[in-house]
Design an enzyme around this catalytic site. Sequence first.
Site, PDB file in Angstrom:
ATOM      1  N   CYS A  50       0.801  -1.234   0.000  1.00  0.00           N
ATOM      2  CA  CYS A  50       0.000   0.000   0.000  1.00  0.00           C
ATOM      3  C   CYS A  50       0.828   1.277   0.000  1.00  0.00           C
ATOM      4  CB  CYS A  50      -0.968   0.008   1.180  1.00  0.00           C
ATOM      5  SG  CYS A  50      -0.193   0.409   2.757  1.00  0.00           S
ATOM      6  N   CYS A  96       1.343  -4.277   8.554  1.00  0.00           N
ATOM      7  CA  CYS A  96       1.148  -2.885   8.164  1.00  0.00           C
ATOM      8  C   CYS A  96      -0.159  -2.394   8.773  1.00  0.00           C
ATOM      9  CB  CYS A  96       1.097  -2.783   6.645  1.00  0.00           C
ATOM     10  SG  CYS A  96       0.644  -1.137   6.054  1.00  0.00           S
ATOM     11  N   CYS A 121      12.030  -8.195  12.316  1.00  0.00           N
ATOM     12  CA  CYS A 121      12.584  -9.090  11.305  1.00  0.00           C
ATOM     13  C   CYS A 121      11.587  -9.130  10.158  1.00  0.00           C
ATOM     14  CB  CYS A 121      12.764 -10.458  11.967  1.00  0.00           C
ATOM     15  SG  CYS A 121      13.415 -11.709  10.881  1.00  0.00           S
TER      16      CYS A 121
HETATM   17 ZN   LIG Z   1       0.439  -1.643   3.802  1.00  0.00          ZN
END
Ligand SMILES: [Zn+2]
Length: 136
Positions: A50, A96, A121
Amino acid sequence: MNKVMKTDAEWRVQLNPEEYRVLRQAGTERPFTGEYVDTKTEGVYSCRACGAELFTSDSKFESHCGWPSFYEPSAADHVTLIEDRSLGMARVEVRCAACDSHLGHVFHGEGYPTPTDDRYCINSVSLKLRTSASDK
Ligand SMILES: [Zn+2]
């Protein structure tokens, strides 16, 4: 962060099969194979799915674990941390915050000489590095 909502079919069109497997199916790329494992270029690492800013090169460090490693995200609310008990391990998954795509895992207290002793990580394939040169 603005939320990004797409259907599974839309993600499949936008992402290549490896990106889709990691980002949308919480897969893991093979260690030492990702394009950003040893990258020291200065820039901003954003979400491959995104485009949201996730990490900066300032917090990237050499963990020798085979994946790009950061000691902190760009901002705490740019990532979502989720308890992950798959594979018989208690881990913390990193996603995210904008599009809910899988990024990797975070580990704490391993003794790395960083300000936080956290190791985010992160799969290279989940990231896109933008440098000042590529912005021009
Ligand atoms: Zn994203």
